[in-house]
Design a protein around this motif. Structure first.
Motif, short mmCIF file in Angstrom:
data_model
loop_
_atom_site.label_atom_id
_atom_site.label_comp_id
_atom_site.label_asym_id
_atom_site.label_seq_id
_atom_site.Cartn_x
_atom_site.Cartn_y
_atom_site.Cartn_z
N HIS A 16 -16.83 11.77 6.14
CA HIS A 16 -15.95 10.71 5.64
C HIS A 16 -14.74 11.33 4.94
O HIS A 16 -14.79 12.48 4.50
CB HIS A 16 -16.70 9.81 4.66
CG HIS A 16 -17.71 8.93 5.33
ND1 HIS A 16 -17.35 7.94 6.23
CD2 HIS A 16 -19.06 8.90 5.24
CE1 HIS A 16 -18.45 7.34 6.67
NE2 HIS A 16 -19.50 7.92 6.09
N LEU A 17 -13.68 10.52 4.82
CA LEU A 17 -12.49 11.00 4.13
C LEU A 17 -12.80 11.20 2.65
O LEU A 17 -13.48 10.37 2.04
CB LEU A 17 -11.35 9.99 4.29
CG LEU A 17 -10.73 9.93 5.69
CD1 LEU A 17 -10.01 8.61 5.91
CD2 LEU A 17 -9.77 11.08 5.89
N HIS A 41 -9.75 8.05 11.78
CA HIS A 41 -11.04 7.81 11.13
C HIS A 41 -11.09 6.39 10.56
O HIS A 41 -12.08 5.68 10.71
CB HIS A 41 -11.27 8.85 10.04
CG HIS A 41 -12.60 8.71 9.37
ND1 HIS A 41 -13.76 9.22 9.90
CD2 HIS A 41 -12.98 8.07 8.23
CE1 HIS A 41 -14.78 8.91 9.11
NE2 HIS A 41 -14.33 8.22 8.09
N CYS A 45 -14.05 3.53 10.75
CA CYS A 45 -14.97 3.65 9.62
C CYS A 45 -14.67 2.59 8.56
O CYS A 45 -13.68 2.70 7.83
CB CYS A 45 -14.89 5.04 9.00
SG CYS A 45 -16.06 5.24 7.64
N TYR A 47 -16.32 1.93 5.88
CA TYR A 47 -16.55 2.48 4.54
C TYR A 47 -15.25 3.07 3.98
O TYR A 47 -14.84 2.74 2.86
CB TYR A 47 -17.66 3.53 4.63
CG TYR A 47 -17.86 4.35 3.37
CD1 TYR A 47 -18.31 3.74 2.20
CD2 TYR A 47 -17.61 5.72 3.36
CE1 TYR A 47 -18.51 4.49 1.05
CE2 TYR A 47 -17.81 6.46 2.22
CZ TYR A 47 -18.25 5.86 1.07
OH TYR A 47 -18.43 6.61 -0.06
N CYS A 48 -14.60 3.92 4.77
CA CYS A 48 -13.38 4.57 4.29
C CYS A 48 -12.20 3.60 4.26
O CYS A 48 -11.35 3.68 3.38
CB CYS A 48 -13.05 5.78 5.15
SG CYS A 48 -14.23 7.13 4.91
#
Ligand SMILES: [Zn+2]
Length: 176
Positions: A16-17, A41, A45, A47-48
């Protein structure tokens, strides 16, 4: 020494970032490759993406001004995301392919990524170029998807029309 954020610190061990990476994306201190990787990403994603949008929303009003050029990018990502939720994983995969082409094209144009760091230039210039390209690519993807759906709807309507005509025709034939 590069003025840009160290791309090795862009992702954490889980892929993840990192917070620093998200801040760098927000502040525009990523180089072209880093910005592409981060945007790619964020496109898949949740989440990020949520962390990134929360970060932007949490920024004081005066801080939001310099990153105005990033907003179309984020809007495009949000559209991509909500669209993906409405449809299915295959569409998401198609979007990833589109992004892949964007990445591929950008890397092809950049050549050796270090060249950009060697040539003195304003950090804002490559970002704007990338932002525009990215937004255009995403919007283009939407346009073609939209056309596909329109065609599909038309085909479906034509099909229904035929069935209707047949059943009316059939009913009339029985009635006679
Ligand atoms: Zn992530």
């Amino acid at each position: 020494m590069s003025l840009y954020f160290d791309n090795n610190k862009l992702f954490d061990a889980e892929g993840h970032l990192t917070d620093d990476g998200l801040y760098a994306l927000k502040d525009g201190t990523l180089d072209d490759l880093g910005a592409l990787e981060a945007a790619e990403h964020l496109s898949f994603c949740d989440y990020c993406l949520l962390r990134y949008t929360a970060m932007i929303e949490a920024a004081p009003e005066c801080m939001k001004q310099p990153m105005r050029d990033l907003i179309p990018q984020v809007q495009a990502l949000m559209r991509l995301r909500s669209f993906r939720i409405m449809t299915n994983r295959y569409v998401s995969a198609a979007a990833a392919v589109v992004l892949g082409f964007v990445l591929w094209g950008a890397i092809g144009r950049l050549g050796v990524p270090d060249v950009a760091a060697l040539v003195p230039q304003q950090p804002a210039a490559p970002r704007e170029r990338f932002g525009t390209k990215f937004t255009t690519a995403v919007n283009g993807f939407y346009k073609s998807l939209d056309d596909t759906f329109k065609n599909f709807t038309l085909t479906a309507e034509n099909g229904l029309e035929q069935i209707r005509a047949q059943s009316i025709g059939g009913g009339a034939a029985k009635g006679e």
